[in-house]
Design a protein around this motif. Structure first.
Motif, mmCIF file in Angstrom:
data_model
loop_
_atom_site.group_PDB
_atom_site.id
_atom_site.type_symbol
_atom_site.label_atom_id
_atom_site.label_comp_id
_atom_site.label_asym_id
_atom_site.label_seq_id
_atom_site.Cartn_x
_atom_site.Cartn_y
_atom_site.Cartn_z
ATOM 1 N N CYS A 1 36.772 30.590 30.437
ATOM 2 C CA CYS A 1 35.961 31.588 29.473
ATOM 3 C C CYS A 1 36.877 32.180 28.559
ATOM 4 N N GLU A 2 38.183 32.555 28.861
ATOM 5 C CA GLU A 2 38.981 33.258 28.089
ATOM 6 C C GLU A 2 39.330 32.307 26.870
ATOM 7 N N ILE A 3 39.692 31.104 27.314
ATOM 8 C CA ILE A 3 40.237 30.028 26.480
ATOM 9 C C ILE A 3 39.162 29.766 25.510
ATOM 10 N N SER B 1 42.059 25.006 44.187
ATOM 11 C CA SER B 1 43.396 24.957 44.200
ATOM 12 C C SER B 1 44.201 25.874 43.194
ATOM 13 N N THR B 2 43.737 26.145 41.857
ATOM 14 C CA THR B 2 44.456 27.110 40.931
ATOM 15 C C THR B 2 44.548 28.295 41.647
ATOM 16 N N ALA B 3 43.405 29.019 41.917
ATOM 17 C CA ALA B 3 43.361 30.402 42.531
ATOM 18 C C ALA B 3 44.195 30.437 43.750
ATOM 19 N N VAL C 1 40.187 45.916 45.776
ATOM 20 C CA VAL C 1 39.589 46.761 44.688
ATOM 21 C C VAL C 1 38.731 45.975 43.883
ATOM 22 N N ASP C 2 37.231 46.317 43.794
ATOM 23 C CA ASP C 2 36.319 45.663 42.811
ATOM 24 C C ASP C 2 34.943 46.518 43.034
ATOM 25 N N SER C 3 34.057 45.789 42.586
ATOM 26 C CA SER C 3 32.792 46.727 42.367
ATOM 27 C C SER C 3 31.475 46.202 43.346
ATOM 28 N N GLU D 1 28.448 44.935 45.366
ATOM 29 C CA GLU D 1 28.112 44.187 46.432
ATOM 30 C C GLU D 1 29.402 43.374 46.994
ATOM 31 N N LYS D 2 30.449 43.228 45.997
ATOM 32 C CA LYS D 2 31.481 42.463 46.416
ATOM 33 C C LYS D 2 32.212 43.036 47.506
ATOM 34 N N LEU D 3 32.134 44.444 47.943
ATOM 35 C CA LEU D 3 33.092 45.185 48.736
ATOM 36 C C LEU D 3 32.673 44.766 50.102
ATOM 37 N N ASP E 1 35.491 50.926 45.274
ATOM 38 C CA ASP E 1 34.733 50.535 44.132
ATOM 39 C C ASP E 1 35.398 51.138 42.695
ATOM 40 N N TYR E 2 35.740 50.464 42.008
ATOM 41 C CA TYR E 2 36.640 50.731 40.858
ATOM 42 C C TYR E 2 35.659 51.571 39.897
ATOM 43 N N THR E 3 34.214 51.303 39.867
ATOM 44 C CA THR E 3 33.449 51.909 38.922
ATOM 45 C C THR E 3 33.185 53.310 39.184
ATOM 46 N N SER F 1 29.580 37.229 33.239
ATOM 47 C CA SER F 1 28.398 38.459 33.235
ATOM 48 C C SER F 1 28.963 39.525 34.001
ATOM 49 N N GLY F 2 29.782 39.659 34.903
ATOM 50 C CA GLY F 2 30.328 40.591 35.541
ATOM 51 C C GLY F 2 29.717 40.653 36.868
ATOM 52 N N HIS F 3 28.837 39.602 37.261
ATOM 53 C CA HIS F 3 28.008 39.525 38.526
ATOM 54 C C HIS F 3 28.844 38.160 39.389
ATOM 55 N N LYS F 4 29.524 37.866 38.898
ATOM 56 C CA LYS F 4 30.168 36.552 39.809
ATOM 57 C C LYS F 4 30.761 37.149 41.045
ATOM 58 N N ILE F 5 30.673 36.601 42.087
ATOM 59 C CA ILE F 5 31.231 36.771 43.341
ATOM 60 C C ILE F 5 31.809 35.498 43.935
HETATM 61 N N1 LIG Z 1 41.967 31.614 38.822
HETATM 62 C C1 LIG Z 1 42.958 31.263 38.412
HETATM 63 O O1 LIG Z 1 43.291 30.176 38.981
HETATM 64 C C2 LIG Z 1 43.974 32.028 37.522
HETATM 65 C C3 LIG Z 1 45.377 31.513 37.529
HETATM 66 C C4 LIG Z 1 46.111 32.078 36.691
HETATM 67 C C5 LIG Z 1 45.676 33.163 35.917
HETATM 68 N N2 LIG Z 1 44.434 33.470 35.946
HETATM 69 C C6 LIG Z 1 43.934 34.800 35.258
HETATM 70 O O2 LIG Z 1 43.668 35.634 36.188
HETATM 71 C C7 LIG Z 1 42.859 36.548 35.772
HETATM 72 C C8 LIG Z 1 41.763 36.728 36.756
HETATM 73 O O3 LIG Z 1 41.402 35.683 37.397
HETATM 74 P P1 LIG Z 1 40.344 35.189 38.477
HETATM 75 O O4 LIG Z 1 39.994 33.839 38.080
HETATM 76 O O5 LIG Z 1 40.553 35.930 39.640
HETATM 77 O O6 LIG Z 1 38.986 36.045 37.726
HETATM 78 P P2 LIG Z 1 37.628 36.453 38.439
HETATM 79 O O7 LIG Z 1 37.173 35.361 39.258
HETATM 80 O O8 LIG Z 1 36.859 36.675 36.979
HETATM 81 O O9 LIG Z 1 37.902 37.841 39.244
HETATM 82 C C9 LIG Z 1 38.225 39.104 38.380
HETATM 83 C C10 LIG Z 1 37.601 40.341 39.450
HETATM 84 O O10 LIG Z 1 37.817 41.312 38.765
HETATM 85 C C11 LIG Z 1 36.896 42.318 38.832
HETATM 86 N N3 LIG Z 1 37.170 43.561 37.992
HETATM 87 C C12 LIG Z 1 37.162 43.695 36.435
HETATM 88 N N4 LIG Z 1 37.476 44.650 36.066
HETATM 89 C C13 LIG Z 1 37.970 45.330 37.218
HETATM 90 C C14 LIG Z 1 38.750 46.418 37.400
HETATM 91 N N5 LIG Z 1 38.955 47.473 36.253
HETATM 92 N N6 LIG Z 1 39.459 47.103 38.393
HETATM 93 C C15 LIG Z 1 39.131 46.071 39.579
HETATM 94 N N7 LIG Z 1 38.431 45.079 39.431
HETATM 95 C C16 LIG Z 1 37.926 44.705 38.201
HETATM 96 C C17 LIG Z 1 35.753 41.438 38.388
HETATM 97 O O11 LIG Z 1 34.644 42.080 38.750
HETATM 98 P P3 LIG Z 1 33.512 42.830 37.780
HETATM 99 O O12 LIG Z 1 33.576 42.027 36.341
HETATM 100 O O13 LIG Z 1 32.133 42.426 38.479
HETATM 101 O O14 LIG Z 1 33.836 44.279 37.536
HETATM 102 C C18 LIG Z 1 36.000 40.198 39.281
HETATM 103 O O15 LIG Z 1 35.441 40.492 40.440
HETATM 104 C C19 LIG Z 1 42.102 35.786 34.474
HETATM 105 O O16 LIG Z 1 42.492 36.607 33.421
HETATM 106 C C20 LIG Z 1 42.742 34.423 34.428
HETATM 107 O O17 LIG Z 1 42.966 33.900 33.058
HETATM 108 C C21 LIG Z 1 43.577 32.909 36.769
#
Ligand SMILES: NC(=O)c1ccc[n+]([C@@H]2O[C@H](COP(=O)([O-])OP(=O)(O)OC[C@H]3O[C@@H](n4cnc5c(N)ncnc54)[C@H](OP(=O)(O)O)[C@@H]3O)[C@@H](O)[C@H]2O)c1
Length: 330
Positions: free
Chosen positions: A44-46, A142-144, A190-192, A194-196, A209-211, A317-321
């Motif tokens: 999504c970021e790219i 795999s990546t995560a 730390v997250d928000s 229903e994920k807790l 809950d960081y919110t 959307s911010g709802h993904k779990i």
């Molecule tokens: N996935 C990979 O394989 C991978 C590999 C290398 C680098 N990365 C990078 O790592 C980052 C995270 O990747 P991800 O795939 O794990 O992302 P993700 O699945 O979107 O998870 C991020 C989590 O952080 C929460 N969040 C948002 N703001 C927060 C805050 N201030 N405090 C605490 N939690 C908060 C989000 O919840 P809410 O939005 O509901 O608040 C969400 O649950 C991305 O920037 C990605 O580019 C990812």
């Protein structure tokens, strides 16, 4: 073959289902019939490319300056079935089920992809799929998982050490919590919302809950901080790290790199901005943990490939779990 073509930088509407040429494997490659791919935060970021110039400029150089015409298909994690093997391929055979990463070549949002048999820093790494996972689950590991494993190994995590995982409810976080649990660490996630509850079920000892709560007041508390959120608050969060502790940032910009250097020299705290690389040992270890029933990916929603734009909208959307998956139904 059908694929989701990335036609422009910006909103999800730029992802369009189109007919593209089916790839043909080189001698050292396999042709994979893709069954599932994940939609990661990175995809999504790219796609949006609303990144600092230090990141967006190299991405434009690589993918295409005005629009992504060199890198046309997104997706870095997949699962599927080998349907053809180049003449030098020895490990994989037609009919094998595989999962893994596509590295910087992306390309998982389609019906087929060619990838090298051997791990490759730019084209990812593959291995045989765990027998106890569906294609949709295997696409989310795999990546995560390699990132989470890398951070925990690099920090040499030990029993009862304190780990803070910021953004624990997403792709990296849900796997990092489970892996840290296996090491007997004391985990704060730390997250928000229903994920807790889900994070407690995965093995977190404490949740925040960081919110609702400012948790940044505890000084010198954690041996390892895994921060997948980054942003401006990294400096404040660093105070929670013990001297000689490790702070891993999954999402970093230039100022974080400078902060990392300064913190290492002055405070003797190790801020690491690094990725796991593409080693077969790490993906094999994830497979083993899954087959032993110690690790399981969290799947939120599964979308058909043609609804990739909708899947991206949901993922940001911010709802993904945990994870969002694209299923390639033919
Ligand atoms: N996935 C990979 O394989 C991978 C590999 C290398 C680098 N990365 C990078 O790592 C980052 C995270 O990747 P991800 O795939 O794990 O992302 P993700 O699945 O979107 O998870 C991020 C989590 O952080 C929460 N969040 C948002 N703001 C927060 C805050 N201030 N405090 C605490 N939690 C908060 C989000 O919840 P809410 O939005 O509901 O608040 C969400 O649950 C991305 O920037 C990605 O580019 C990812």
């Amino acid at each position: 073959m059908k694929a989701i073509v990335w036609t422009k930088y910006g909103p999800p509407e730029g992802l369009q289902l189109q007919e593209v040429e089916k790839p043909v494997p080189q001698n050292d490659e396999i042709l994979i019939k893709i069954h599932a791919a994940s939609v990661t935060a990175g995809d999504c970021e790219i796609r949006r490319l609303e990144l600092p110039l230090s990141l967006s400029f190299p991405i434009r150089l690589y993918a295409g300056f005005r629009k992504p015409n060199r890198l046309r298909i997104l997706g870095q994690e997949l699962s599927g079935e080998v349907v053809q093997a180049g003449k030098d391929v020895t490990l994989f055979h037609v009919g094998d089920q595989v999962f893994g990463t596509t590295g910087f070549s992306f390309g998982a949002y389609g019906e087929y992809i060619c990838l090298p048999e051997k791990p490759d820093e730019t084209q990812g790494t593959l291995t045989f799929m765990p027998e106890n996972l569906s294609y949709e689950e295997a696409a989310a590991v795999s990546t995560a998982g390699m990132e989470a494993l890398h951070y925990i190994h690099k920090a040499c995590l030990k029993k009862d050490q304190k780990v803070l995982i910021i953004g624990a409810g997403g792709s990296i976080g849900t796997l990092a919590v489970q892996i840290a649990r296996l090491y007997g660490a004391d985990i704060t996630a730390v997250d928000s919302g229903e994920k807790l509850e889900m994070l407690k079920n995965l093995g977190a000892d404490h949740t925040v809950d960081y919110t609702e709560k400012d948790y940044i007041s505890q000084k010198n508390t954690y041996d390892l901080i895994i921060d997948v959120v980054g942003g401006h608050s990294v400096y404040g969060r660093l105070k929670m790290l013990k001297r000689k502790g490790y702070y891993f940032l999954a999402y970093a910009n230039f100022s974080h790199i400078m902060l990392g250097i300064w913190t290492g020299v002055i405070l003797k705290k190790k801020v690491r901005i690094e990725s796991s690389g593409q080693s077969r040992e790490e993906i094999e270890m994830l497979k083993k943990l899954i087959e032993e029933g110690k690790l399981k990916p969290v799947i939120d929603k599964i979308f058909p490939l043609r609804e990739a734009a909708e899947a991206h909208r949901y993922a940001e959307s911010g709802h993904k779990i945990g994870n969002v998956i694209l299923k390639v139904d033919r």
